[in-house]
Write a protein that holds these residues in place. Structure first.
Motif, PDB file in Angstrom:
ATOM      1  N   ALA A 167       0.818  -1.324   0.062  1.00 19.77           N
ATOM      2  CA  ALA A 167      -0.089   0.037   0.057  1.00 19.77           C
ATOM      3  C   ALA A 167       0.723   1.216  -0.054  1.00 19.77           C
ATOM      4  CB  ALA A 167      -0.973  -0.034   1.191  1.00 19.77           C
ATOM      5  N   ILE A 168       0.334   2.442  -0.346  1.00 21.24           N
ATOM      6  CA  ILE A 168       1.204   3.582  -0.357  1.00 21.24           C
ATOM      7  C   ILE A 168       1.213   4.086   0.974  1.00 21.24           C
ATOM      8  CG2 ILE A 168       1.096   6.018  -1.325  1.00 21.24           C
ATOM      9  CD1 ILE A 168       1.172   3.959  -3.755  1.00 21.24           C
ATOM     10  N   ALA A 169       2.441   4.476   1.561  1.00 20.55           N
ATOM     11  CA  ALA A 169       2.464   4.915   2.735  1.00 20.55           C
ATOM     12  C   ALA A 169       2.671   6.426   2.706  1.00 20.55           C
ATOM     13  CB  ALA A 169       3.671   4.212   3.290  1.00 20.55           C
ATOM     14  N   PHE A 170       1.980   7.055   3.405  1.00 22.73           N
ATOM     15  CA  PHE A 170       2.176   8.610   3.635  1.00 22.73           C
ATOM     16  C   PHE A 170       2.943   8.938   4.804  1.00 22.73           C
ATOM     17  CE2 PHE A 170      -1.623   7.884   1.291  1.00 22.73           C
ATOM     18  CZ  PHE A 170      -1.462   8.738   0.110  1.00 22.73           C
ATOM     19  N   GLU A 171       3.851   9.880   4.827  1.00 28.88           N
ATOM     20  CA  GLU A 171       4.614  10.201   5.877  1.00 28.88           C
ATOM     21  C   GLU A 171       4.056  10.994   6.908  1.00 28.88           C
ATOM     22  OE1 GLU A 171       8.485  13.209   6.463  1.00 28.88           O
ATOM     23  OE2 GLU A 171       8.588  12.086   4.624  1.00 28.88           O
ATOM     24  N   PRO A 172       3.763  10.837   8.121  1.00 26.67           N
ATOM     25  CA  PRO A 172       3.087  11.581   9.099  1.00 26.67           C
ATOM     26  C   PRO A 172       3.796  13.103   8.954  1.00 26.67           C
ATOM     27  CG  PRO A 172       3.719   9.361   9.897  1.00 26.67           C
ATOM     28  CD  PRO A 172       4.483   9.487   8.605  1.00 26.67           C
ATOM     29  N   GLY A 173       2.829  14.037   9.303  1.00 23.65           N
ATOM     30  CA  GLY A 173       3.174  15.353   9.258  1.00 23.65           C
ATOM     31  C   GLY A 173       3.946  16.107   7.944  1.00 23.65           C
ATOM     32  N   ARG A 230       7.360  20.754  -4.166  1.00 24.81           N
ATOM     33  CA  ARG A 230       7.940  21.058  -2.707  1.00 24.81           C
ATOM     34  C   ARG A 230       7.241  20.518  -1.663  1.00 24.81           C
ATOM     35  NH1 ARG A 230       7.441  25.812  -1.821  1.00 24.81           N
ATOM     36  NH2 ARG A 230       5.852  26.252  -2.999  1.00 24.81           N
ATOM     37  N   CYS A 231       7.838  20.248  -0.525  1.00 30.09           N
ATOM     38  CA  CYS A 231       7.459  19.582   0.660  1.00 30.09           C
ATOM     39  C   CYS A 231       7.958  19.857   1.639  1.00 30.09           C
ATOM     40  CB  CYS A 231       7.004  18.156   0.498  1.00 30.09           C
ATOM     41  SG  CYS A 231       8.419  17.258   0.394  1.00 30.09           S
ATOM     42  N   LYS A 232       7.496  19.947   3.066  1.00 30.67           N
ATOM     43  CA  LYS A 232       8.190  20.315   4.037  1.00 30.67           C
ATOM     44  C   LYS A 232       7.944  19.110   5.249  1.00 30.67           C
ATOM     45  CE  LYS A 232       9.314  24.023   6.939  1.00 30.67           C
ATOM     46  NZ  LYS A 232       8.990  25.630   7.474  1.00 30.67           N
ATOM     47  N   HIS A 233       8.902  18.572   5.944  1.00 26.07           N
ATOM     48  CA  HIS A 233       8.804  17.452   6.797  1.00 26.07           C
ATOM     49  C   HIS A 233       8.301  17.735   7.933  1.00 26.07           C
ATOM     50  CE1 HIS A 233      10.673  14.590   3.709  1.00 26.07           C
ATOM     51  NE2 HIS A 233      10.899  15.462   3.058  1.00 26.07           N
ATOM     52  N   SER A 234       7.723  16.817   8.864  1.00 26.46           N
ATOM     53  CA  SER A 234       7.710  17.304  10.384  1.00 26.46           C
ATOM     54  C   SER A 234       8.802  17.691  11.100  1.00 26.46           C
ATOM     55  CB  SER A 234       6.900  16.153  11.101  1.00 26.46           C
ATOM     56  OG  SER A 234       7.949  14.998  11.086  1.00 26.46           O
ATOM     57  N   SER A 235      10.028  17.314  10.654  1.00 33.39           N
ATOM     58  CA  SER A 235      11.199  17.926  11.355  1.00 33.39           C
ATOM     59  C   SER A 235      11.331  19.340  11.026  1.00 33.39           C
ATOM     60  CB  SER A 235      12.497  16.922  10.892  1.00 33.39           C
ATOM     61  OG  SER A 235      12.700  17.170   9.418  1.00 33.39           O
ATOM     62  N   GLY A 236      10.867  19.955   9.947  1.00 31.86           N
ATOM     63  CA  GLY A 236      10.867  21.154   9.361  1.00 31.86           C
ATOM     64  C   GLY A 236      11.874  21.341   8.026  1.00 31.86           C
TER      65      GLY A 236
END
Length: 130
Positions: free
Chosen positions: A66-72, A98-104
């Protein structure tokens, strides 16, 4: 999403008149060209529509899991740089998402994706990043 909410792939368009029509309803999975399908897949990532992503991924290259989505993870925008048809059933789309990870940490995904039309429907095949 509401009828007038901006589309994730292009905030100048409403979701209902842009990718929303490909995500649901009688036109489900019927994007008319590779660029429209690529845009709808970006919007599906933003909205967490894993089933749509799997259904629009060509069976020969679709992951088994299944497609996994990164939390945050927050998607920040899409720039389509080029859409090129090789013939009636093969096309490429170059884009930057462009995206931003939960870590910033911010990331840019630059990909040239390959698409194939089969049975009247466009499918994502694979892509080269860089």
């Amino acid at each position: 999403m509401s009828e007038e909410a901006p589309c994730p792939c292009d905030p100048a368009r409403s979701y209902a008149r842009c990718c929303g029509r490909w995500h649901a309803g009688v036109q489900h999975l019927q994007a008319p060209d590779a660029e429209s399908l690529m845009r709808s897949r970006y919007s599906a990532f933003v909205l967490g529509l894993g089933d749509y992503l799997r259904d629009t991924w060509h069976a020969d290259t679709r992951p088994a899991e299944a497609i996994a989505f990164e939390p945050g993870l927050r998607w920040l925008g899409l720039e389509v740089r080029r859409h090129q048809a090789q013939d009636a059933d093969h096309a490429t789309v170059e884009f930057v998402a462009r995206c931003k990870h939960s870590s910033g940490r911010a990331t840019r995904l630059h990909e040239t994706s390959r698409f194939l039309r089969q049975g009247g429907r466009w499918f994502y095949v694979d892509g080269d990043t860089g």
